[in-house]
Design an enzyme around this catalytic site. Structure first.
Site, PDB file in Angstrom:
ATOM      1  CG  ASN A  54      20.824  39.590  -0.446  1.00 12.32           C
ATOM      2  OD1 ASN A  54      20.256  38.931   0.430  1.00 12.32           O
ATOM      3  ND2 ASN A  54      20.269  39.853  -1.611  1.00 12.32           N
ATOM      4  NE  ARG A  94      15.456  36.592  -0.546  1.00 18.04           N
ATOM      5  CZ  ARG A  94      16.292  37.140  -1.434  1.00 18.04           C
ATOM      6  NH1 ARG A  94      17.233  36.423  -2.016  1.00 18.04           N
ATOM      7  NH2 ARG A  94      16.195  38.416  -1.739  1.00 18.04           N
ATOM      8  CG  HIS A  97      15.297  39.234  -7.122  1.00 16.73           C
ATOM      9  ND1 HIS A  97      15.723  38.506  -6.032  1.00 16.73           N
ATOM     10  CD2 HIS A  97      16.412  39.525  -7.819  1.00 16.73           C
ATOM     11  CE1 HIS A  97      17.047  38.359  -6.075  1.00 16.73           C
ATOM     12  NE2 HIS A  97      17.485  38.968  -7.151  1.00 16.73           N
ATOM     13  CD  GLU A 149      21.257  42.272  -3.884  1.00 15.08           C
ATOM     14  OE1 GLU A 149      21.589  42.705  -5.004  1.00 15.08           O
ATOM     15  OE2 GLU A 149      21.867  41.355  -3.314  1.00 15.08           O
ATOM     16  CE1 TYR A 165      26.238  36.389  -3.684  1.00 13.52           C
ATOM     17  CE2 TYR A 165      24.986  38.375  -3.206  1.00 13.52           C
ATOM     18  CZ  TYR A 165      25.031  37.044  -3.569  1.00 13.52           C
ATOM     19  OH  TYR A 165      23.866  36.373  -3.822  1.00 13.52           O
ATOM     20  CD  GLU A 188      20.474  37.189  -3.258  1.00  9.69           C
ATOM     21  OE1 GLU A 188      21.542  37.531  -3.796  1.00  9.69           O
ATOM     22  OE2 GLU A 188      19.354  37.554  -3.647  1.00  9.69           O
TER      23      GLU A 188
HETATM   24  C1  FCB Z   1      22.658  39.608  -5.931  1.00 12.03           C
HETATM   25  C2  FCB Z   1      21.306  39.371  -6.547  1.00 12.03           C
HETATM   26  C3  FCB Z   1      21.092  37.965  -7.052  1.00 12.03           C
HETATM   27  C4  FCB Z   1      22.334  37.388  -7.665  1.00 12.03           C
HETATM   28  C5  FCB Z   1      23.528  37.582  -6.773  1.00 12.03           C
HETATM   29  C6  FCB Z   1      24.805  36.995  -7.308  1.00 12.03           C
HETATM   30  O1  FCB Z   1      23.012  40.951  -6.067  1.00 12.03           O
HETATM   31  O2  FCB Z   1      20.293  39.650  -5.611  1.00 12.03           O
HETATM   32  O3  FCB Z   1      20.004  37.992  -7.914  1.00 12.03           O
HETATM   33  O4  FCB Z   1      22.514  37.899  -8.923  1.00 12.03           O
HETATM   34  O5  FCB Z   1      23.724  38.932  -6.525  1.00 12.03           O
END
Ligand code: FCB
Length: 464
Positions: free
Chosen positions: A306, A88, A132, A177, A308, A371
């Site tokens: 995505n 990607r 992006h 995002e 985290y 992600e």
């Molecule tokens: C996301 C972004 C990516 C990267 C990660 C850690 O928010 O899409 O570009 O910075 O975080």
């Protein structure tokens, strides 16, 4: 790369992922390419933002980054050696359409054309993100995403890329995002273009969604049916700290502004009523015109997720007040004592399972995790190798969380590790390293970390 394969642990939920599950690695243009003034590329809002004093940690910029623009074939070889199915990447709008206007720049699109061919020759399927975060500066000067016209400009640009690469690329995602573009860019001033205006950020949300809809409708109309179209959203789970009305309301608002403000219009063709009420109370409106929601609701073949971290939130400040001095409701993130990544983000794999199952139940779309990954304070040995056990353990628990969500019925078809290599982590500069491959920024040498071998071996083992 070394060829020993670590066998998969059959008690691990990862072992339940089927051989058809698809694996990838992800990057984005501004974070890796460098070569900001080459091949006819003009400035993006990130080139400008990097010049703002104190905007970026240590004054870092994307000027050189990982120099991927000049090292693309060797980076594709690294991707191929990982044994992934998919890569990607994002396309830099100001490379393909300098200044965000006029015809396609042959040299700019030529780079992505060669990248596509190189990937296919290596047996890796390309997966495109059209935006992006690197908006051509001239479009920001004309008002940026809070300006409706940007949505139409985005659709025109998307068609340029689609026309050039649709013969070889199947999956087309519009935005990465939009929460970050709108909130970090226009409300909090933490990302380019660095504005602090909540009302403008809400206009940006609507125009980002409109741009997604317009671009998708046009690409789908031009498609012979072989393509799939989608969008990538960043999300997490917001848990109220207590069962109090104030804490539950803080969690509701965070879900409304983080998740439902995007998915409700995309899937159901309307903004959430509770959010619209909140906004009205704060004197803010979404600039919806007749027909917009029909465009935004254009079908999604794939939802990119995505993930985290997740958060626990409270609706009162330290003194127990539920409104701030401006009369706005308090939303406070409460640390729960879980281990943190180098970003200060809590490690909450169970929140990932919860999110994926919830997305499946509420919206019912085929999901790819576009992600997921973590930054840690890597310590290389004298050869540049990083024994990143912490990152391996993050991947292990989070891919396990994906497997558990599948067992609970969520239709998750693939997973992309963020990121292929260390790169420019936006306002954090080069200090925060998310790569499974280390980049030595003095020499541009790439060295796979332990997590790269772990990822490769996990994928291999699951294929049987
Ligand atoms: C996301 C972004 C990516 C990267 C990660 C850690 O928010 O899409 O570009 O910075 O975080």
């Amino acid at each position: 790369m070394d060829t020993t394969v670590t066998p998969v642990d059959h008690a691990n939920p990862i072992a339940t992922l089927p051989p058809s599950f698809r694996w990838g690695v992800a990057t984005s243009a501004y974070q890796i390419e460098g070569a900001v003034a080459e091949g006819g590329r003009t400035r993006s809002i990130w080139d400008t933002f990097c010049e703002v004093p104190d905007a970026i940690d240590k004054g870092d910029t994307g000027e050189i980054a990982c120099d991927h623009y000049h090292r693309m074939p060797q980076d594709v070889a690294l991707i191929r050696d990982l044994g992934v199915d998919l890569y990607r990447f994002s396309v830099a709008w100001p490379r393909v359409q300098p200044r965000g206007q006029g015809p396609v720049n042959p040299e700019g699109i030529g780079f992505y054309d060669r990248l596509t061919d190189e990937l296919l020759a290596g047996g890796v399927e390309p997966w495109v993100t059209l935006y992006h975060w690197d908006l051509p500066q001239e479009l920001e000067d004309a008002g940026g995403w809070p300006n409706r016209d940007t949505a139409y400009r985005f659709a025109d640009y998307s068609m340029m890329v689609f026309d050039a690469l649709q013969d070889r690329i199947k999956t087309w995602t519009t935005l990465n995002e939009p929460w970050c573009s709108a909130m970090l860019g226009y409300a909090y001033g933490a990302h380019a273009p660095g504005r602090r205006d909540f009302a403008a950020s809400m206009r940006a949300v609507h125009h980002l969604l409109l741009g997604h809809g317009l671009a998708t409708e046009r690409m789908r109309a031009a498609s012979d049916g072989r393509h799939e179209f989608g969008i990538t959203l960043n999300m997490g789970v917001s848990t109220p700290q207590t069962d109090s009305a104030a804490d539950r309301d803080a969690a509701r608002r965070s879900d409304a502004l983080g998740t439902r403000i995007y998915l409700d219009p995309l899937v159901r063709g309307r903004y959430p009523a509770d959010l619209v009420d909140d906004l009205a109370r704060w004197g803010v409106t979404l600039p919806v015109e007749d027909g917009d929601l029909e465009v935004i609701r254009t079908p999604l073949d794939v939802l990119g997720v995505n993930y985290y971290f997740s958060e626990t939130v409270s609706g009162v400040d330290e003194d127990g007040n539920d409104t701030d001095p401006d009369g706005l409701p308090v939303s406070r993130v409460i640390p729960t004592g879980r281990p943190l990544t180098a970003m200060g983000w809590e490690i909450v794999p169970e929140g990932f399972t919860q999110l994926l199952v919830r997305l499946h139940n509420d919206y019912g779309l085929p999901i790819y995790v576009t992600e997921n990954g973590s930054a840690f304070d890597d310590v290389p040995d004298e050869t540049g190798y990083v024994d990143d056990e912490d990152r391996v353990s993050y991947f292990d628990s989070h891919i396990g969380a994906v497997a558990l969500a599948r067992q609970q019925g969520a239709d998750i078809r693939g997973y992309f590790a963020w990121s292929l290599m260390d790169n420019f982590e936006w306002a954090y500069g080069y200090d925060k390293r998310f790569g499974i491959v280390r980049v030595d920024y003095d020499t541009q040498e790439r060295t796979p970390k332990r997590s790269a071998y772990w990822y490769r071996d996990t994928i291999r083992s699951l294929r049987g």
